[in-house]
Write an enzyme that holds these catalytic residues in place. Structure first.
Site, PDB file in Angstrom:
ATOM      1  N   HIS A 126      19.561  -7.364-117.013  1.00 62.00           N
ATOM      2  CA  HIS A 126      18.822  -8.207-117.949  1.00 62.00           C
ATOM      3  C   HIS A 126      19.692  -8.906-118.987  1.00 62.00           C
ATOM      4  CE1 HIS A 126      15.412  -6.887-115.894  1.00 62.00           C
ATOM      5  NE2 HIS A 126      14.561  -6.728-116.878  1.00 62.00           N
ATOM      6  N   ASP A 170      20.868  -3.511-104.597  1.00 64.44           N
ATOM      7  CA  ASP A 170      21.193  -2.821-105.850  1.00 64.44           C
ATOM      8  C   ASP A 170      22.533  -2.114-105.668  1.00 64.44           C
ATOM      9  OD1 ASP A 170      21.160  -1.100-108.214  1.00 64.44           O
ATOM     10  OD2 ASP A 170      19.009  -1.424-108.274  1.00 64.44           O
ATOM     11  N   PHE A 178       9.705   1.212-113.704  1.00 61.71           N
ATOM     12  CA  PHE A 178       9.212   0.495-114.889  1.00 61.71           C
ATOM     13  C   PHE A 178       8.166  -0.558-114.533  1.00 61.71           C
ATOM     14  CE2 PHE A 178      13.629   1.815-115.477  1.00 61.71           C
ATOM     15  CZ  PHE A 178      13.507   2.633-116.586  1.00 61.71           C
ATOM     16  N   HIS A 193      10.534 -10.640-113.234  1.00 65.95           N
ATOM     17  CA  HIS A 193       9.930  -9.549-114.006  1.00 65.95           C
ATOM     18  C   HIS A 193      10.515  -9.473-115.415  1.00 65.95           C
ATOM     19  CE1 HIS A 193       8.884  -5.024-114.438  1.00 65.95           C
ATOM     20  NE2 HIS A 193       7.812  -5.755-114.660  1.00 65.95           N
ATOM     21  N   GLY A 233      22.972   1.662-111.932  1.00 66.98           N
ATOM     22  CA  GLY A 233      22.178   1.456-113.144  1.00 66.98           C
ATOM     23  C   GLY A 233      22.540   0.199-113.910  1.00 66.98           C
TER      24      GLY A 233
END
Length: 200
Positions: free
Chosen positions: A135, A63, A12, A160, A67
């Site tokens: 987020h 990470d 993204f 970001h 997801g």
């Protein structure tokens, strides 16, 4: 590894923001190692790797590879290519490793874990921290609180997906951006939704 080729990697990160990330990684890798929170399939890590390699600096990429909220089954950014039906969950690790190897990014150190858990036992200081993980406000705030103290003076915090307008995107990255500016950071440069702040 060519910057133009990185555009084709799943992710993204628009080209103009990726190019900025490359330039910031090049600049702040002179201060110390770089750490990224939120790897997905490795696109941003490759931009950072390319910049950091100029000064032979490492890039740590954290990470859990299962997801974020928006990547899950039936959610807005669900992608069947990263869904492991045998485990019934998102798994971005195979594609991340494939991309890192394909682009020969030998300075990337993958860390498969939760960001806050890694931070608890992290002792070395960093030249740049890039926050692009979950987020939700809880997740973004946790990343900020966990990693901001580990940035060296003169180093940078990069955030970001900053949207001032709630109609354009989630507000969590914008909230930690404002929090950093109220503390000991000043804006170095911003390109669309990605901003680089210097620690004073």
């Amino acid at each position: 590894m060519n910057l133009k080729d990185i555009e084709n990697v799943k992710g993204f990160m628009p080209k103009n923001e990726g190019d900025a990330l490359f330039e910031w990684a090049k600049k702040f890798s002179r201060v110390g190692p770089i750490l990224e929170i939120g790897s997905y399939c490795g696109k941003s890590a490759l931009y950072i790797s390319k910049g950091a390699s100029i000064y032979n600096e490492l890039v740590y990429s954290i990470d859990h590879h299962s997801g974020s909220e928006e990547h899950q089954l039936n959610e807005e950014y669900y992608d069947k290519e990263i869904y492991d039906h045998s485990r019934e969950r998102v798994n971005t690790l195979p594609l991340f490793i494939k991309n890192v190897n394909e682009y020969g990014a030998k300075n990337i150190v993958p860390i498969i874990s939760e960001s806050s858990k890694v931070a608890e036992n992290w002792s070395s200081k960093l030249g740049m921290v890039f926050i692009d993980g979950g987020h939700s406000i809880e997740s973004a705030l946790s990343d900020y609180i966990s990693w901001e103290p580990k940035i060296l003076i003169g180093g940078s915090l990069v955030i970001h997906d900053i949207f001032e307008n709630p109609d354009e995107g989630g507000q969590a990255p914008y909230e930690i951006y404002k929090k950093a500016l109220k503390n000991n950071y000043e804006l170095y440069e911003r390109v669309d939704t990605i901003a680089c702040l210097i620690k004073n």
